[in-house]
Structure formats: C-alpha cells, structure tokens
Design a protein around this motif. Sequence first.
Motif, PDB file in Angstrom:
ATOM      1  N   UNK A   1      38.027  39.253  52.875  1.00 32.87           N
ATOM      2  CA  UNK A   1      36.701  39.796  52.573  1.00 32.87           C
ATOM      3  C   UNK A   1      36.652  40.268  51.127  1.00 32.87           C
ATOM      4  N   UNK A   2      37.705  40.945  50.674  1.00 38.09           N
ATOM      5  CA  UNK A   2      37.745  41.449  49.298  1.00 38.09           C
ATOM      6  C   UNK A   2      37.750  40.312  48.282  1.00 38.09           C
ATOM      7  N   UNK A   3      38.505  39.254  48.564  1.00 43.82           N
ATOM      8  CA  UNK A   3      38.549  38.103  47.654  1.00 43.82           C
ATOM      9  C   UNK A   3      37.173  37.455  47.552  1.00 43.82           C
ATOM     10  N   UNK A   4      36.515  37.255  48.703  1.00 42.14           N
ATOM     11  CA  UNK A   4      35.185  36.641  48.686  1.00 42.14           C
ATOM     12  C   UNK A   4      34.174  37.519  47.958  1.00 42.14           C
ATOM     13  N   UNK A   5      34.287  38.842  48.156  1.00 39.43           N
ATOM     14  CA  UNK A   5      33.369  39.748  47.466  1.00 39.43           C
ATOM     15  C   UNK A   5      33.572  39.667  45.954  1.00 39.43           C
TER      16      UNK A   5
ATOM     17  N   UNK B   1      31.718  37.685  40.664  1.00 34.24           N
ATOM     18  CA  UNK B   1      32.032  36.919  39.460  1.00 34.24           C
ATOM     19  C   UNK B   1      31.048  35.777  39.234  1.00 34.24           C
ATOM     20  N   UNK B   2      30.103  35.600  40.172  1.00 36.26           N
ATOM     21  CA  UNK B   2      29.085  34.581  40.002  1.00 36.26           C
ATOM     22  C   UNK B   2      29.431  33.236  40.601  1.00 36.26           C
ATOM     23  N   UNK B   3      30.424  33.181  41.469  1.00 36.05           N
ATOM     24  CA  UNK B   3      30.771  31.913  42.123  1.00 36.05           C
ATOM     25  C   UNK B   3      29.593  31.454  42.973  1.00 36.05           C
TER      26      UNK B   3
END
Length: 219
Positions: free
Chosen positions: A108-112, A117-119
């Motif tokens: 969840x943290x990585x996706x957030x 970052x604008x991905x």
Amino acid sequence: MTTFPGSPQVLKGAIVGIDIFNPVSSVAVFQYNPEQLSRSVTPRYSEAGGGRAEPLRLQGPPTETISATLQMDVIDQLERGETGPLGGGLTGYIAALEMLAYPKTIQVAINQALMLAGTMEVLPPVAPLTLFIYGWKRVVPVKLESLSITETAHDPDLNPIRADVALSMKVLTYNDLSMTHPGYWAFIAHQVIKEVYATAASIDNIANFGAVLGAGPGS
C-alpha cells in the motif's frame, strides 16, 4: 516391551499464504482439524462450437469450492499460564487468516508513493499465493472467498479465547493461473494424485464387479 499408543498421531491441516513481503504473516496451522469439510464440484462444459455433436466437450477442470468451519480456543493454554501470541489470546491466530484478504502495508505504501510521484497507472496489490493443505494428498492453490468469525468467549481484556471461523475457498486451477505461477504446478500435481487414486479405485471396482459376475446368481 512396547506399548501401542491410545490414538494415532493426526496430521494437522493448514492454510498458508506465501508472500514475498512478509513470508510468515499468513501461516495458519489448524489447532483442530475441522470435523466436516464440504466440497462443491461443478463441471465446466464448453458452450462454444460443438452443439449436439460434442455435448461432453470440457472447457477445463471443474469449478470447485471448499468450505469448512475451524474451531479455535486457548482455554487449555490459559490454564497453563500461556496467553497466546503477544498476550492476545486467539487474536494472532485469527489475524493470520484475515491477512489472506489484506494487501500488505508495504505494498500500500509503495503504491501510494507511486501515485504521489505522478505515476499514471498503479497496479492493485496482489494477494499471496494461498495453499489449502489437508494431508499430503490434498495441497491445492485457493482464493479466499469468505471468512466469517464468531468469537464465543473472551478474557478480561476482551481478547478472544474461543472462536468459530467459517471459511469458503475457491480452488484455483491451471485455467486461472499462468504457467509461470507456482500455483499452476501445485494444481497439476494435485490433479495427478487424484488421477492415480481414481485409477487404483477403478481397477479395484472392476475386480470386485468381475468377482460378483463370476459368482453367478446360484452361488
């Protein structure tokens, strides 16, 4: 002099979630094997093409659902002064099952972070490969469909100390998984074992049937 034990040692069933982010967060060994295990098997016949010419053409392995109710308690442990993992009674054991339905916090943290970052496209977290293990003859990849928890007793700190957990799981087959997924080969192995047992039983049935015919009505 040797003595025969009063009862044979019983293998423990388990549900194991294999997750690279936290390999041991979803390992649930059954305290007591369920008294009853329900399996629903629905054949998958092909609806394309064949028609009446090929009414028995199969689209793939059947759809199978496994349901069971697990009984859990730590009453005996409490009498010995043990209070369960981190002093929480059954909380940790129940959490190990619940984690099969949760994305890990690191995912969840990585996706957030990626979204901030604008991905443009962030893939949803993937559930761990979950194996239902009920003896060495039945090790199948599954997807948790429902989990119902009934806490029936608590300690003074409101930690559950007795609970019933009803599980429903869909068996994942080689139609659901890619060849590079380890669950694909787990199901292939499961089907091979099933075929071996079915062949052995069929040979036994044929032998018994032949013996009945050979005896004749007047025997």
